[in-house]
Design an enzyme around this catalytic site. Structure first.
Site, PDB file in Angstrom:
ATOM      1  N   GLN A 112       0.763  -1.253  -0.100  1.00  0.00           N
ATOM      2  CA  GLN A 112       0.053  -0.183   0.066  1.00  0.00           C
ATOM      3  C   GLN A 112       0.950   1.229  -0.235  1.00  0.00           C
ATOM      4  OE1 GLN A 112      -3.586  -0.635   2.772  1.00  0.00           O
ATOM      5  NE2 GLN A 112      -1.870  -1.790   3.574  1.00  0.00           N
ATOM      6  N   ASP A 115       6.015   4.924  -1.501  1.00  0.00           N
ATOM      7  CA  ASP A 115       7.451   5.391  -1.291  1.00  0.00           C
ATOM      8  C   ASP A 115       8.368   4.798  -2.144  1.00  0.00           C
ATOM      9  OD1 ASP A 115       7.389   3.742   1.976  1.00  0.00           O
ATOM     10  OD2 ASP A 115       8.076   3.076   0.145  1.00  0.00           O
ATOM     11  N   HIS A 130      -1.471   1.404  -4.213  1.00  0.00           N
ATOM     12  CA  HIS A 130      -1.701   2.620  -4.041  1.00  0.00           C
ATOM     13  C   HIS A 130      -1.014   3.761  -4.991  1.00  0.00           C
ATOM     14  CE1 HIS A 130      -3.761   1.476  -0.211  1.00  0.00           C
ATOM     15  NE2 HIS A 130      -4.700   1.130  -0.924  1.00  0.00           N
ATOM     16  N   CYS A 162      -0.349  19.897 -17.410  1.00  0.00           N
ATOM     17  CA  CYS A 162      -0.217  18.801 -18.287  1.00  0.00           C
ATOM     18  C   CYS A 162       0.195  19.647 -19.806  1.00  0.00           C
ATOM     19  CB  CYS A 162      -1.598  17.984 -18.508  1.00  0.00           C
ATOM     20  SG  CYS A 162      -1.423  16.930 -20.036  1.00  0.00           S
ATOM     21  N   GLY A 202       3.088  -4.780   9.006  1.00  0.00           N
ATOM     22  CA  GLY A 202       2.965  -3.360   9.261  1.00  0.00           C
ATOM     23  C   GLY A 202       1.701  -2.455   8.473  1.00  0.00           C
ATOM     24  N   THR A 203       0.484  -2.896   8.618  1.00  0.00           N
ATOM     25  CA  THR A 203      -0.695  -2.406   8.280  1.00  0.00           C
ATOM     26  C   THR A 203      -1.724  -2.418   9.207  1.00  0.00           C
ATOM     27  OG1 THR A 203      -2.280  -1.987   6.432  1.00  0.00           O
ATOM     28  CG2 THR A 203      -1.176  -4.349   6.769  1.00  0.00           C
ATOM     29  N   ASN A 228       3.585  -6.974  13.305  1.00  0.00           N
ATOM     30  CA  ASN A 228       2.989  -5.669  13.588  1.00  0.00           C
ATOM     31  C   ASN A 228       3.376  -5.194  14.970  1.00  0.00           C
ATOM     32  OD1 ASN A 228       1.164  -3.250  14.253  1.00  0.00           O
ATOM     33  ND2 ASN A 228       0.249  -3.762  12.380  1.00  0.00           N
TER      34      ASN A 228
HETATM   35  C1  BV8 Z   1     -11.875   2.651  -2.996  1.00  0.00           C
HETATM   36  C2  BV8 Z   1      -2.520   6.784  -0.928  1.00  0.00           C
HETATM   37  C3  BV8 Z   1     -13.941   2.172  -4.338  1.00  0.00           C
HETATM   38  C4  BV8 Z   1      -2.693   8.123  -1.081  1.00  0.00           C
HETATM   39  C5  BV8 Z   1      -4.236   5.780   0.509  1.00  0.00           C
HETATM   40  C6  BV8 Z   1     -16.680   5.847   2.048  1.00  0.00           C
HETATM   41  C7  BV8 Z   1     -16.550   6.417   0.887  1.00  0.00           C
HETATM   42  C8  BV8 Z   1     -15.596   6.062  -0.284  1.00  0.00           C
HETATM   43  C9  BV8 Z   1     -14.756   4.901   0.066  1.00  0.00           C
HETATM   44  C10 BV8 Z   1     -14.773   4.263   1.226  1.00  0.00           C
HETATM   45  C11 BV8 Z   1     -15.721   4.582   2.645  1.00  0.00           C
HETATM   46  N1  BV8 Z   1     -15.614   3.868   3.303  1.00  0.00           N
HETATM   47  C12 BV8 Z   1     -14.612   2.862   3.064  1.00  0.00           C
HETATM   48  C13 BV8 Z   1     -14.370   3.231   2.047  1.00  0.00           C
HETATM   49  C14 BV8 Z   1     -13.097   2.510   1.264  1.00  0.00           C
HETATM   50  C15 BV8 Z   1     -11.744   3.278   1.514  1.00  0.00           C
HETATM   51  C16 BV8 Z   1     -11.399   2.743   2.877  1.00  0.00           C
HETATM   52  O1  BV8 Z   1     -11.006   1.641   2.816  1.00  0.00           O
HETATM   53  N2  BV8 Z   1     -11.418   3.638   3.921  1.00  0.00           N
HETATM   54  C17 BV8 Z   1     -10.950   3.466   5.097  1.00  0.00           C
HETATM   55  C18 BV8 Z   1     -10.131   4.615   5.799  1.00  0.00           C
HETATM   56  C19 BV8 Z   1     -12.128   2.977   5.934  1.00  0.00           C
HETATM   57  N3  BV8 Z   1     -10.977   2.635   0.476  1.00  0.00           N
HETATM   58  C20 BV8 Z   1     -10.918   3.511  -0.722  1.00  0.00           C
HETATM   59  O2  BV8 Z   1     -11.394   4.638  -0.685  1.00  0.00           O
HETATM   60  C21 BV8 Z   1     -10.121   2.753  -1.759  1.00  0.00           C
HETATM   61  N4  BV8 Z   1     -10.695   2.791  -2.943  1.00  0.00           N
HETATM   62  O3  BV8 Z   1     -12.701   1.714  -2.183  1.00  0.00           O
HETATM   63  O4  BV8 Z   1     -12.584   2.637  -4.055  1.00  0.00           O
HETATM   64  C22 BV8 Z   1     -14.833   3.132  -4.252  1.00  0.00           C
HETATM   65  C23 BV8 Z   1     -14.892   4.425  -5.182  1.00  0.00           C
HETATM   66  C24 BV8 Z   1     -15.767   5.263  -4.856  1.00  0.00           C
HETATM   67  C25 BV8 Z   1     -16.686   5.245  -3.942  1.00  0.00           C
HETATM   68  C26 BV8 Z   1     -16.599   4.315  -2.871  1.00  0.00           C
HETATM   69  C27 BV8 Z   1     -15.644   3.293  -2.969  1.00  0.00           C
HETATM   70  C28 BV8 Z   1      -8.831   3.568  -2.032  1.00  0.00           C
HETATM   71  C29 BV8 Z   1      -7.871   3.443  -0.778  1.00  0.00           C
HETATM   72  C30 BV8 Z   1      -6.630   3.908  -0.938  1.00  0.00           C
HETATM   73  C31 BV8 Z   1      -6.562   5.589  -0.338  1.00  0.00           C
HETATM   74  N5  BV8 Z   1      -5.118   5.734  -0.749  1.00  0.00           N
HETATM   75  N6  BV8 Z   1      -2.957   6.219   0.210  1.00  0.00           N
HETATM   76  C32 BV8 Z   1      -1.722   8.851  -0.041  1.00  0.00           C
HETATM   77  O5  BV8 Z   1      -0.807   8.068   0.776  1.00  0.00           O
HETATM   78  O6  BV8 Z   1      -1.461  10.115  -0.060  1.00  0.00           O
HETATM   79  S1  BV8 Z   1      -4.587   5.036   1.803  1.00  0.00           S
HETATM   80  C33 BV8 Z   1      -3.318   5.018   3.192  1.00  0.00           C
HETATM   81  O7  BV8 Z   1      -3.868   4.180   3.884  1.00  0.00           O
HETATM   82  C34 BV8 Z   1      -2.117   4.574   2.421  1.00  0.00           C
HETATM   83  O8  BV8 Z   1      -1.971   3.962   1.268  1.00  0.00           O
HETATM   84  C35 BV8 Z   1      -1.761   3.506   3.525  1.00  0.00           C
HETATM   85  O9  BV8 Z   1      -0.771   2.522   3.166  1.00  0.00           O
HETATM   86  C36 BV8 Z   1      -2.969   2.890   3.692  1.00  0.00           C
HETATM   87  C37 BV8 Z   1      -3.149   2.107   4.636  1.00  0.00           C
HETATM   88  O10 BV8 Z   1      -2.690   2.544   6.251  1.00  0.00           O
HETATM   89  P1  BV8 Z   1      -1.597   1.480   6.557  1.00  0.00           P
HETATM   90  O11 BV8 Z   1      -0.489   1.572   5.456  1.00  0.00           O
HETATM   91  O12 BV8 Z   1      -1.923   0.349   7.224  1.00  0.00           O
HETATM   92  O13 BV8 Z   1      -0.729   2.711   7.708  1.00  0.00           O
HETATM   93  P2  BV8 Z   1      -1.559   2.986   9.164  1.00  0.00           P
HETATM   94  O14 BV8 Z   1      -0.821   4.214   9.593  1.00  0.00           O
HETATM   95  O15 BV8 Z   1      -3.044   2.937   8.952  1.00  0.00           O
HETATM   96  O16 BV8 Z   1      -1.016   1.551  10.120  1.00  0.00           O
HETATM   97  C38 BV8 Z   1       0.351   1.514  10.261  1.00  0.00           C
HETATM   98  C39 BV8 Z   1       0.569   0.209  10.941  1.00  0.00           C
HETATM   99  O17 BV8 Z   1       1.957  -0.268  11.137  1.00  0.00           O
HETATM  100  C40 BV8 Z   1       0.114   0.069  12.263  1.00  0.00           C
HETATM  101  O18 BV8 Z   1      -0.794  -1.102  12.666  1.00  0.00           O
HETATM  102  C41 BV8 Z   1       1.265   0.210  13.285  1.00  0.00           C
HETATM  103  O19 BV8 Z   1       0.836  -0.526  14.309  1.00  0.00           O
HETATM  104  C42 BV8 Z   1       2.011  -0.582  12.422  1.00  0.00           C
HETATM  105  N7  BV8 Z   1       3.421  -0.189  12.522  1.00  0.00           N
HETATM  106  C43 BV8 Z   1       4.063   0.927  12.796  1.00  0.00           C
HETATM  107  N8  BV8 Z   1       5.482   0.910  13.040  1.00  0.00           N
HETATM  108  C44 BV8 Z   1       5.775  -0.669  12.750  1.00  0.00           C
HETATM  109  C45 BV8 Z   1       4.583  -1.228  12.484  1.00  0.00           C
HETATM  110  N9  BV8 Z   1       4.752  -2.395  12.155  1.00  0.00           N
HETATM  111  C46 BV8 Z   1       5.682  -3.178  12.320  1.00  0.00           C
HETATM  112  N10 BV8 Z   1       6.730  -2.627  12.476  1.00  0.00           N
HETATM  113  C47 BV8 Z   1       6.827  -0.961  12.813  1.00  0.00           C
HETATM  114  N11 BV8 Z   1       8.122  -0.536  12.874  1.00  0.00           N
END
Ligand code: BV8
Length: 264
Positions: A112, A115, A130, A162, A202-203, A228
């Site tokens: 996801q 970088d 992503h 563009c 790590g997600t 994680n």
């Molecule tokens: C989609 C790119 C169909 C941009 C990102 C209402 C309306 C519309 C959509 C939705 C809705 N409700 C839900 C949705 C679906 C939505 C979604 O899932 N929302 C979530 C918030 C509920 N998904 C979408 O919108 C996707 N598209 O569904 O299309 C659609 C179309 C139209 C209408 C409806 C549906 C698109 C999702 C992609 C979004 N883009 N990023 C940018 O980065 O600028 S999302 C963003 O979150 C990043 O990509 C990131 O990677 C991703 C997930 O987060 P994580 O990577 O898991 O990061 P996080 O900080 O959350 O967690 C880190 C973890 O690591 C933690 O658990 C932590 O404990 C752990 N950790 C930390 N350090 C360590 C570690 N583990 C191990 N070692 C360590 N050292």
């Protein structure tokens, strides 16, 4: 699933902690990574204490309408992230995955993260669900221009325009409420369904459809290991959960599972 039993050798029954299976060169391994994979490289996660997505304004920016409503502000946000990411190097977790690939293991990294650090570490088999912060595309879906790479930090004349149609250009990442690239999703889907061992690295497991690949892997019989710092909604479908920073836990796990062949 591939040829089943001889693709990985369970050392004993039931999840009893790391190192109970052995990876062979015929084991199909797939990883699903998130921001935690790059945290030890210095790239902030999204939902940790100072996480970006706690900031309502930033959450709005990372949507199609948010971008078009204020491309300047959006580009400032992405310029800042590009600037930080440009200073960050892969950490031992990235290098461990690259070492698996160069040692001849059948591993595909579904990420996801935007970088690009997996590629910098030497991984070749990468599916960027992503997109990439280093790729730029026209915001006009009807435009014939193609995405291109731009590694300038910072990009000075923002918002970029563009050359073909004059519309503003944007980062080639998947915003919230945007569809993912169907060809990438299809590749990840096929791979996940044939996978023997699935590593969730790590997600937070709350963004879909990305997190759904872990459920598909499980449903299709993969052995699932989560790495994680804390439990997530995907912990309950994992056969093993390994708690700790993945820069430490992942190299150790892969060394154990390969009988010491892959050692960082
Ligand atoms: C989609 C790119 C169909 C941009 C990102 C209402 C309306 C519309 C959509 C939705 C809705 N409700 C839900 C949705 C679906 C939505 C979604 O899932 N929302 C979530 C918030 C509920 N998904 C979408 O919108 C996707 N598209 O569904 O299309 C659609 C179309 C139209 C209408 C409806 C549906 C698109 C999702 C992609 C979004 N883009 N990023 C940018 O980065 O600028 S999302 C963003 O979150 C990043 O990509 C990131 O990677 C991703 C997930 O987060 P994580 O990577 O898991 O990061 P996080 O900080 O959350 O967690 C880190 C973890 O690591 C933690 O658990 C932590 O404990 C752990 N950790 C930390 N350090 C360590 C570690 N583990 C191990 N070692 C360590 N050292």
């Amino acid at each position: 699933m591939s040829d089943g039993k001889d693709s990985f050798i369970p050392v004993n029954d039931g999840p009893s902690g790391p190192g109970q299976i052995r990876l062979t060169k015929t084991t199909k391994i797939t990883t699903l990574s998130g921001a935690g994979l790059s945290a030890e490289s210095g790239i902030p996660t999204f939902r940790g204490t100072d996480g970006m997505w706690h900031n309502e304004e930033l959450m709005k920016i990372a949507t199609p309408h948010g971008f078009l409503a204020n491309p300047q502000r959006s580009w400032e946000f992405y310029n800042e992230r590009r600037g930080n990411m440009a200073k960050c190097d892969p950490n031992p977790a990235h290098f461990a995955l690259a070492a698996m690939e160069s040692a001849g293991y059948d591993i595909v990294n579904v990420t996801q993260n935007i970088d690009g650090l997996l590629a910098v570490a030497g991984c070749k088999e990468i599916l960027e669900l992503h997109g990439s912060v280093w790729s730029i595309k026209c915001s006009n879906p009807a435009c014939s221009s193609k995405p291109y790479e731009n590694r300038d930090v910072p990009i000075v004349d923002i918002p970029l325009k563009c050359d073909v149609c004059g519309a503003v250009e944007r980062p080639n990442v998947v915003f919230f409420e945007e569809m993912l690239d169907p060809s990438i999703v299809a590749k990840a889907d096929v791979r996940t369904k044939e996978t023997d061992v699935f590593l969730i690295i790590g997600t937070s497991g709350i963004v879909y459809p990305a997190a759904g690949f872990a459920q598909i892997a499980k449903a299709f019989g993969a052995y699932v290991i989560e790495l994680n710092l804390e439990p997530t909604p995907l912990s309950m479908i994992s056969d093993e959960t390994i708690t700790g920073p993945c820069g430490e836990t992942l190299p150790k796990l892969l060394s154990t599972l390969t009988g010491g062949e892959v050692r960082l």
